[in-house]
Write a protein that holds these residues in place. Structure first.
Motif, PDB file in Angstrom:
ATOM      1  N   ASP A  46       0.825  -1.209   0.000  1.00  0.00           N
ATOM      2  CA  ASP A  46       0.000   0.000   0.000  1.00  0.00           C
ATOM      3  C   ASP A  46       0.858   1.257   0.000  1.00  0.00           C
ATOM      4  OD1 ASP A  46      -2.354  -1.430  -0.102  1.00  0.00           O
ATOM      5  OD2 ASP A  46      -2.775  -1.241   2.051  1.00  0.00           O
ATOM      6  N   ARG A  50       0.901   3.936  -2.972  1.00  0.00           N
ATOM      7  CA  ARG A  50       0.586   5.346  -2.710  1.00  0.00           C
ATOM      8  C   ARG A  50       1.693   6.246  -3.247  1.00  0.00           C
ATOM      9  NH1 ARG A  50      -1.184   4.714   2.068  1.00  0.00           N
ATOM     10  NH2 ARG A  50       0.810   4.759   3.094  1.00  0.00           N
ATOM     11  N   ARG A 102     -13.226   3.032  -6.604  1.00  0.00           N
ATOM     12  CA  ARG A 102     -12.373   3.498  -5.501  1.00  0.00           C
ATOM     13  C   ARG A 102     -11.030   4.004  -6.027  1.00  0.00           C
ATOM     14  NH1 ARG A 102      -8.145   2.464  -2.792  1.00  0.00           N
ATOM     15  NH2 ARG A 102      -7.672   0.570  -3.944  1.00  0.00           N
ATOM     16  N   VAL A 103     -10.443   3.258  -6.940  1.00  0.00           N
ATOM     17  CA  VAL A 103      -9.140   3.645  -7.490  1.00  0.00           C
ATOM     18  C   VAL A 103      -9.267   4.928  -8.308  1.00  0.00           C
ATOM     19  CG1 VAL A 103      -7.343   2.967  -9.141  1.00  0.00           C
ATOM     20  CG2 VAL A 103      -8.120   1.366  -7.400  1.00  0.00           C
ATOM     21  N   ALA A 106      -9.412   7.774  -5.931  1.00  0.00           N
ATOM     22  CA  ALA A 106      -8.081   8.006  -5.354  1.00  0.00           C
ATOM     23  C   ALA A 106      -7.171   8.720  -6.354  1.00  0.00           C
ATOM     24  CB  ALA A 106      -7.447   6.685  -4.916  1.00  0.00           C
ATOM     25  N   ALA A 110      -5.612  12.440  -5.805  1.00  0.00           N
ATOM     26  CA  ALA A 110      -4.164  12.655  -5.820  1.00  0.00           C
ATOM     27  C   ALA A 110      -3.753  13.623  -6.920  1.00  0.00           C
ATOM     28  CB  ALA A 110      -3.439  11.318  -5.990  1.00  0.00           C
ATOM     29  N   ASP A 115       0.351  15.727  -1.980  1.00  0.00           N
ATOM     30  CA  ASP A 115       0.518  14.677  -0.980  1.00  0.00           C
ATOM     31  C   ASP A 115       0.495  15.272   0.423  1.00  0.00           C
ATOM     32  OD1 ASP A 115       1.092  12.335   0.320  1.00  0.00           O
ATOM     33  OD2 ASP A 115       3.200  12.300  -0.248  1.00  0.00           O
TER      34      ASP A 115
END
Length: 129
Positions: A46, A50, A102-103, A106, A110, A115
């Motif tokens: 993970d 990330r 979900r991806v 994300a 991002a 970040d």
């Protein structure tokens, strides 16, 4: 500057496309195999995932218009799949579709926010504004 923008958008789109397909495949595989999960290995994976996402999105911001266009298109493609889940009975399809959504969320987050691992409040990068 235009060449960097084009390359940044292309790299981002390639990474994001591959990440979405990998997420769908991993969700389906996990459900089909019902494998035992190694929590420590998942944590490392993970963290790596990330970091790759943040890097790809930083590169994508070099061609922010095209990168945002890719995200918008991918979300539009995913929306009918989400709506179809109302009548879906196959758990593999359900899990893969939810993981795709979900991806994508994300990736979108991002792309538009720096970040926040540095302990700072995430902000929309100037390149996006």
């Amino acid at each position: 500057h235009a060449a960097v923008s084009d390359v940044g958008a292309a790299v981002f789109a390639r990474y994001a496309s591959c990440r979405v397909e990998a997420a769908r495949a991993q969700a389906a595989c996990a459900l089909l195999t019902e494998a035992d999960e190694d929590a420590s290995a998942d944590d490392v994976e993970d963290t790596d995932r990330r970091e790759r996402l943040q890097t790809a999105c930083a590169v994508g911001r070099r061609g922010v218009s095209a990168a945002c266009g890719w995200v918008a298109s991918a979300l539009q493609d995913c929306a009918p799949k989400l709506l179809a889940l109302q009548n879906e009975n196959d758990p593999v399809v359900v899990d893969a579709t939810l993981e795709e959504a979900r991806v994508l969320v994300a990736i979108a987050g991002a792309l538009v926010a720096d970040d926040d691992d540095a302990g700072e409040t995430p902000e929309v990068p100037l390149a996006v504004l």
